[in-house]
Design a protein around this motif. Structure first.
Motif, PDB file in Angstrom:
ATOM      1  N   THR A  17     -38.826   2.778  12.294  1.00  0.00           N
ATOM      2  CA  THR A  17     -39.658   3.488  13.015  1.00  0.00           C
ATOM      3  C   THR A  17     -40.839   3.940  12.242  1.00  0.00           C
ATOM      4  O   THR A  17     -42.293   4.005  12.639  1.00  0.00           O
ATOM      5  N   TYR A  55     -43.037   1.263  11.098  1.00  0.00           N
ATOM      6  CA  TYR A  55     -43.872   0.947  12.417  1.00  0.00           C
ATOM      7  C   TYR A  55     -45.428   1.809  12.604  1.00  0.00           C
ATOM      8  O   TYR A  55     -46.199   1.441  12.517  1.00  0.00           O
ATOM      9  N   LEU A 112     -49.161   1.075  12.201  1.00  0.00           N
ATOM     10  CA  LEU A 112     -49.906   1.590  13.259  1.00  0.00           C
ATOM     11  C   LEU A 112     -51.214   2.259  12.822  1.00  0.00           C
ATOM     12  O   LEU A 112     -52.353   2.396  13.300  1.00  0.00           O
ATOM     13  N   ILE A 128     -52.495   7.365  19.052  1.00  0.00           N
ATOM     14  CA  ILE A 128     -51.132   7.237  19.127  1.00  0.00           C
ATOM     15  C   ILE A 128     -51.033   6.952  20.390  1.00  0.00           C
ATOM     16  O   ILE A 128     -51.213   8.278  21.136  1.00  0.00           O
ATOM     17  N   GLU A 156     -46.932   6.163  25.170  1.00  0.00           N
ATOM     18  CA  GLU A 156     -46.071   5.362  25.061  1.00  0.00           C
ATOM     19  C   GLU A 156     -45.400   5.319  23.503  1.00  0.00           C
ATOM     20  O   GLU A 156     -44.226   5.399  23.336  1.00  0.00           O
ATOM     21  N   GLU A 157     -46.301   5.120  22.591  1.00  0.00           N
ATOM     22  CA  GLU A 157     -45.825   4.948  21.431  1.00  0.00           C
ATOM     23  C   GLU A 157     -45.477   6.320  20.738  1.00  0.00           C
ATOM     24  O   GLU A 157     -44.375   6.499  20.035  1.00  0.00           O
TER      25      GLU A 157
END
Length: 138
Positions: free
Chosen positions: A79, A82, A86, A93, A96-97
């Motif tokens: 995570t 990620y 991102l 952000i 949802e993220e």
């Protein structure tokens, strides 16, 4: 070869470039020590974030220290990586993220992780902008 000369201040090539401004170097190094000495995250997580960002930020000095791992098993590290990826693609952000982050990390951990990502990005961008290479003659 770096775009500017190395100063006499600092113990790494990066620090010696920043060392032209001794006060900034001292505060920068203090912040770095604070971030990396925190026990919130495993050192492996921090290193995977650093490696991931090196390739997004184009720092040859940092890229030479190793590519991101291909088989990360730990969900927290996955995570975090990620989020590092991102951060190189967007400045915002999505809800949802963020909800996905909150399933893995506390608010305090998210704050620290984003601080880590932003600090590493600043370091790597500084190195990339000055063409700090993987092997430097000092």
């Amino acid at each position: 070869m770096a775009m500017i000369s190395f100063s006499q201040n600092g113990s790494t090539p990066f620090q010696q470039l920043l060392g032209h401004n001794k006060g900034i170097l001292e505060r920068w190094t203090s912040l770095e020590e604070s971030i990396y000495s925190s026990g919130t995250f495993l050192s492996e997580l921090k290193e995977e974030v650093r490696r991931t960002l090196a390739f997004h930020n184009g720092c040859e000095y940092c890229k030479a220290k190793g590519a991101p791992s291909q088989n990360i098993m730990d969900s927290r590290t996955q995570t975090a990586v990620y989020l590092a990826e991102l951060s190189g693609k967007t400045t915002h952000i999505s809800d949802e993220e963020f909800n996905a982050l909150k399933e893995v990390f506390t608010d305090s951990e998210i704050s620290e992780l984003l601080a880590l990502i932003c600090f590493i990005t600043a370091c790597q961008r500084f190195g990339a902008l000055l063409s700090l290479g993987p092997v430097c003659q000092i």
